[in-house]
Design a protein around this motif. Sequence first.
Motif, short mmCIF file in Angstrom:
data_model
loop_
_atom_site.label_atom_id
_atom_site.label_comp_id
_atom_site.label_asym_id
_atom_site.label_seq_id
_atom_site.Cartn_x
_atom_site.Cartn_y
_atom_site.Cartn_z
N SER A 143 64.41 -99.53 24.13
CA SER A 143 64.85 -98.26 24.74
C SER A 143 63.93 -97.86 25.89
CB SER A 143 64.89 -97.14 23.68
OG SER A 143 65.76 -97.48 22.63
N LEU A 144 63.66 -98.80 26.75
CA LEU A 144 62.72 -98.56 27.85
C LEU A 144 63.23 -97.50 28.81
CD1 LEU A 144 61.56 -102.22 28.33
CD2 LEU A 144 60.02 -100.28 28.01
N LYS A 145 62.29 -96.75 29.35
CA LYS A 145 62.58 -95.67 30.28
C LYS A 145 61.87 -95.94 31.60
CE LYS A 145 62.55 -92.32 26.46
NZ LYS A 145 61.92 -91.08 25.95
N PRO A 146 62.35 -95.39 32.69
CA PRO A 146 61.65 -95.58 33.97
C PRO A 146 60.20 -95.14 33.91
CG PRO A 146 63.84 -94.70 34.36
CD PRO A 146 63.65 -94.70 32.87
N GLU A 147 59.90 -94.14 33.11
CA GLU A 147 58.51 -93.68 33.00
C GLU A 147 57.61 -94.65 32.25
OE1 GLU A 147 61.27 -91.96 32.23
OE2 GLU A 147 60.95 -90.67 30.47
N ASP A 148 58.18 -95.70 31.68
CA ASP A 148 57.37 -96.75 31.06
C ASP A 148 56.87 -97.76 32.09
OD1 ASP A 148 59.70 -96.73 28.33
OD2 ASP A 148 57.69 -95.85 28.36
N THR A 149 57.32 -97.62 33.32
CA THR A 149 56.89 -98.53 34.38
C THR A 149 55.38 -98.42 34.60
OG1 THR A 149 59.02 -98.47 35.52
CG2 THR A 149 57.09 -99.06 36.84
N ALA A 150 54.71 -99.56 34.50
CA ALA A 150 53.25 -99.59 34.61
C ALA A 150 52.77 -101.03 34.53
CB ALA A 150 52.59 -98.76 33.50
N VAL A 151 51.49 -101.22 34.81
CA VAL A 151 50.83 -102.48 34.47
C VAL A 151 50.31 -102.33 33.04
CG1 VAL A 151 49.00 -104.10 35.00
CG2 VAL A 151 50.22 -102.94 36.86
N TYR A 152 50.67 -103.25 32.20
CA TYR A 152 50.27 -103.22 30.79
C TYR A 152 49.11 -104.19 30.57
CZ TYR A 152 54.22 -100.32 29.51
OH TYR A 152 55.09 -99.26 29.40
N TYR A 153 48.06 -103.67 29.93
CA TYR A 153 46.85 -104.47 29.70
C TYR A 153 46.63 -104.68 28.21
CZ TYR A 153 45.65 -103.32 34.52
OH TYR A 153 45.65 -103.17 35.89
N CYS A 154 46.31 -105.89 27.86
CA CYS A 154 45.91 -106.21 26.50
C CYS A 154 44.41 -105.91 26.35
CB CYS A 154 46.18 -107.69 26.24
SG CYS A 154 45.66 -108.28 24.62
N ASN A 155 44.04 -105.40 25.20
CA ASN A 155 42.64 -105.08 24.92
C ASN A 155 42.26 -105.63 23.56
OD1 ASN A 155 40.68 -102.89 23.48
ND2 ASN A 155 40.13 -103.21 25.62
N THR A 194 58.45 -103.13 34.90
CA THR A 194 59.18 -102.23 35.77
C THR A 194 60.54 -101.93 35.14
OG1 THR A 194 58.12 -103.15 37.73
CG2 THR A 194 60.11 -101.84 38.07
N VAL A 195 60.81 -100.64 34.95
CA VAL A 195 62.07 -100.21 34.36
C VAL A 195 62.87 -99.46 35.42
CG1 VAL A 195 63.17 -98.98 32.45
CG2 VAL A 195 60.90 -100.01 32.14
#
Length: 120
Positions: free
Chosen positions: A82-94, A117-118
Motif C-alpha cells: 500500500s505504498l504512498k507517494p510520501e514513502d518516496t525516499a532513499v532507504y538505508y539498511c542499518n 519512488t512512488v
Amino acid sequence: QVQLVESGGGLVQAGGSLRLSCAASGSIFTINAMGWYRQAPGKQRELVATITSGGSTNYADSVKGRFTISRDNVKVYLQMNSLKPEDTAVYYCNADLKVFQSRWQSFNYWGQGTQVTVSS
C-alpha cells in the motif's frame, strides 16, 4: 569489516508493493539488531522499522500496518505494501553488530541506500 548490500528499490505506482533486501557480510559478527531508515529530499533520515536478534520489531507510526520487517540469519527484509507517494525516499539498511577484531566490539553500519519512488 562488515558490508551491508541492499537491493529491491525501484519505481512503483501508489498502492503497489516493493520488497527491500539487505545482506550483511564480512568479518565475524553477531547481530544485535537490524533495521531500515529512509531519507526524503530535504528531510532528515528517519527510522522506518527495526528488528532485534530476538525478533522484536518496531515501526514508525507512518508505516504501521503497511510495512513488515523480517530477518533471516544475516539478511533483513522490508515488505512494503500500500505504498504512498510520501514513502518516496532513499532507504538505508542499518545493522548494530558485535564484530570480532581481536576482541568483540560493537559497531553500527549503514548500507549504501536504495531509491524507492512512488508515483501518484
